[in-house]
Design a protein around this motif. Structure first.
Motif, PDB file in Angstrom:
ATOM      1  N   VAL A  21       0.872  -1.180   0.000  1.00  0.00           N
ATOM      2  CA  VAL A  21       0.000   0.000   0.000  1.00  0.00           C
ATOM      3  C   VAL A  21       0.901   1.220   0.000  1.00  0.00           C
ATOM      4  O   VAL A  21       1.802   1.332   0.835  1.00  0.00           O
ATOM      5  CB  VAL A  21      -0.936  -0.006   1.222  1.00  0.00           C
ATOM      6  N   ASP A  59      -7.229   1.567   1.266  1.00  0.00           N
ATOM      7  CA  ASP A  59      -5.980   1.935   1.934  1.00  0.00           C
ATOM      8  C   ASP A  59      -5.387   0.764   2.716  1.00  0.00           C
ATOM      9  O   ASP A  59      -4.535   0.936   3.576  1.00  0.00           O
ATOM     10  CB  ASP A  59      -6.185   3.125   2.868  1.00  0.00           C
ATOM     11  N   SER A  60      -5.833  -0.442   2.389  1.00  0.00           N
ATOM     12  CA  SER A  60      -5.337  -1.665   3.004  1.00  0.00           C
ATOM     13  C   SER A  60      -5.542  -2.805   2.020  1.00  0.00           C
ATOM     14  O   SER A  60      -6.464  -2.769   1.193  1.00  0.00           O
ATOM     15  CB  SER A  60      -6.091  -1.956   4.304  1.00  0.00           C
ATOM     16  N   HIS A 105       3.067   2.255   3.278  1.00  0.00           N
ATOM     17  CA  HIS A 105       2.279   2.156   4.503  1.00  0.00           C
ATOM     18  C   HIS A 105       2.230   0.717   4.997  1.00  0.00           C
ATOM     19  O   HIS A 105       2.619  -0.224   4.290  1.00  0.00           O
ATOM     20  CB  HIS A 105       0.851   2.646   4.243  1.00  0.00           C
ATOM     21  N   PHE A 108      -1.512  -4.029   5.509  1.00  0.00           N
ATOM     22  CA  PHE A 108      -2.838  -4.541   5.877  1.00  0.00           C
ATOM     23  C   PHE A 108      -3.088  -4.226   7.346  1.00  0.00           C
ATOM     24  O   PHE A 108      -2.149  -4.003   8.124  1.00  0.00           O
ATOM     25  CB  PHE A 108      -2.937  -6.058   5.634  1.00  0.00           C
ATOM     26  N   ARG A 109      -4.345  -4.175   7.712  1.00  0.00           N
ATOM     27  CA  ARG A 109      -4.698  -3.959   9.114  1.00  0.00           C
ATOM     28  C   ARG A 109      -4.594  -5.296   9.847  1.00  0.00           C
ATOM     29  O   ARG A 109      -5.294  -6.259   9.517  1.00  0.00           O
ATOM     30  CB  ARG A 109      -6.111  -3.390   9.229  1.00  0.00           C
ATOM     31  N   GLY A 326      -6.420 -10.424   7.534  1.00  0.00           N
ATOM     32  CA  GLY A 326      -5.417  -9.566   8.148  1.00  0.00           C
ATOM     33  C   GLY A 326      -4.729 -10.181   9.351  1.00  0.00           C
ATOM     34  O   GLY A 326      -3.789  -9.583   9.884  1.00  0.00           O
TER      35      GLY A 326
END
Length: 403
Positions: A21, A59-60, A105, A108-109, A326
């Motif tokens: 990301v 965003d992930s 970034h 992943f969460r 995740g």
């Protein structure tokens, strides 16, 4: 000729295509793929191909990973076809960004984080260092992949500075603890596996279903405060000595890129119980390199891991625990039979009694300002290598004491 220039011998060729990301100045984070020394904007490319996917604009990586193996294979195949097609060579520039122009970034969460202790060399070394005169392995070690639940909220992306933790430490020549910054700050070179497709609570994941759930692999540095850990870990195991930071690489190598790295795992004796037994318990041939302040100090071989990724996942879920998109589970420290193959400083310096020379300085554990970089590659088709990039971290003092 391909649609994108890729340096000869690059570990980020069309056989790899790891996901991450990224963002550029003034833009929102979105999904990208590393190709050579550049990042391909996946959302923009698929918009141009008139097959947009909102998951690629997220965003992930979570929404994309949750789509499952058929979708992962479809996107990977389409990417390889498009990148191999030289007819579009002049069109790809609009989707590419050089690495020095992007911000990477956390990919992943992280849902849950589990860390295993799956390397026999590491387990024996720590047993000898911490429990001299006793059996190096506990009786259960060869019957199950030992692990603990870590703190998902402090998993950070490569490049994030690591603040030296404080906590209780055993006093010198006394059982009374003292409090202060860790004086035995360590690293652990590991490999982590990222869950894409969740499972149902109460339904174990058998060895053969690993590929139906696990999206890819990352490099892991499980930072460890050995003095805090040594005081607190009996009887429940790691807590504050491990919870302050765990770093992962910015790129997630898809399991589809690691097919040529699958090998037979080392012999297991005694034979594992049935749920951990079978020909699906393959190992991985990964070459890891640990650098300390720019100097290579260790080359741990993942091929020597006793417990396999599929066995770790099977054991993680056999009691009824589910996994979610995740979730991250890591191998534990990767070490080999030689001292130069140790994946932690406590082993490399034998509990701090045998310093190694780093930059002309006898060193045992990490000082403020020290930087550790863990990198790895795996075999690909032919002579190709599959790159994981790196996981990098620099130690800084606590804010109130940092100079």
């Amino acid at each position: 000729m391909t649609a994108v220039d890729i340096p000869a011998g690059s570990p980020f060729g069309l056989d790899n295509l790891p996901y991450g990301v990224f963002s550029t100045p003034g833009t929102a984070p979105r999904v990208g793929v590393r190709v050579g020394d550049r990042v391909l904007d996946l959302a923009a490319l698929f918009e141009d191909l008139e097959i947009p996917d909102p998951a690629l604009s997220a965003d992930s990586l979570g929404p994309f990973m949750a789509q499952g193996p058929a979708r992962w294979a479809e996107v990977r195949d389409r990417l390889q076809d498009e990148l191999a097609g030289h007819s579009r060579r002049g069109e790809f520039g609009q989707f590419l960004h050089t690495l020095d122009r992007v911000h990477l970034h956390l990919p992943f969460r992280v849902g849950d984080y589990v860390d295993f202790y799956a390397n026999e060399h590491h387990a024996r070394n720590l047993g000898a260092i911490l429990r001299p005169g006793s059996a190096a392995l506990h009786p259960n070690w060869k019957y199950l992949p030992v692990g603990y639940h870590g703190r998902a909220g402090t998993v950070v992306v490569s490049g994030t500075e690591v603040v030296r933790p404080s906590g209780q430490r055993r006093g010198i020549e006394t059982d009374m603890p003292t409090f202060g910054p860790s004086q035995r700050l360590d690293i652990e070179a590991e490999v982590g596996f990222v869950v894409g497709v969740p499972s149902r609570r109460g339904v174990p994941i058998p060895l053969g279903d690993f590929d139906a759930h696990v999206f890819g692999a990352v490099l892991v540095d499980d930072w460890s405060a050995r003095d805090i850990q040594a005081w607190e870990y009996v009887p429940l195991g790691p807590f504050l000595g491990k919870s302050f930071a765990t770093s992962i690489s910015a790129w997630v190598v898809p399991m589809g890129a690691l097919e040529h790295a699958r090998i037979a795992q080392p012999p297991q004796d005694p034979e594992p119980l049935p749920y951990l037994r079978g020909d699906r318990a393959w190992g991985l041939d990964l070459a890891i390199e640990v650098s300390w302040n720019g100097q290579v100090v260790s080359r741990p071989p993942y091929a020597q891991m006793y417990w396999s990724p599929a066995q770790m996942l099977a054991h993680l879920t056999v009691g009824g625990a589910s996994v979610r998109t995740g979730d991250l589970f890591a191998s534990g420290t990767v070490s080999g039979a030689e001292r130069s193959q140790c994946g932690s400083l406590i082993e490399l310096t034998w509990g701090g009694t045998e310093p190694v020379t780093v930059g002309g300085r006898p060193s045992t554990f990490l000082e403020d300002g020290d930087e550790v970089v863990i990198a790895a590659t795996a075999p690909g088709p032919g002579d190709a290598r599959i790159g994981f990039g790196e996981v990098r971290g620099r130690v800084i003092g606590r804010p109130e004491t940092a100079g």
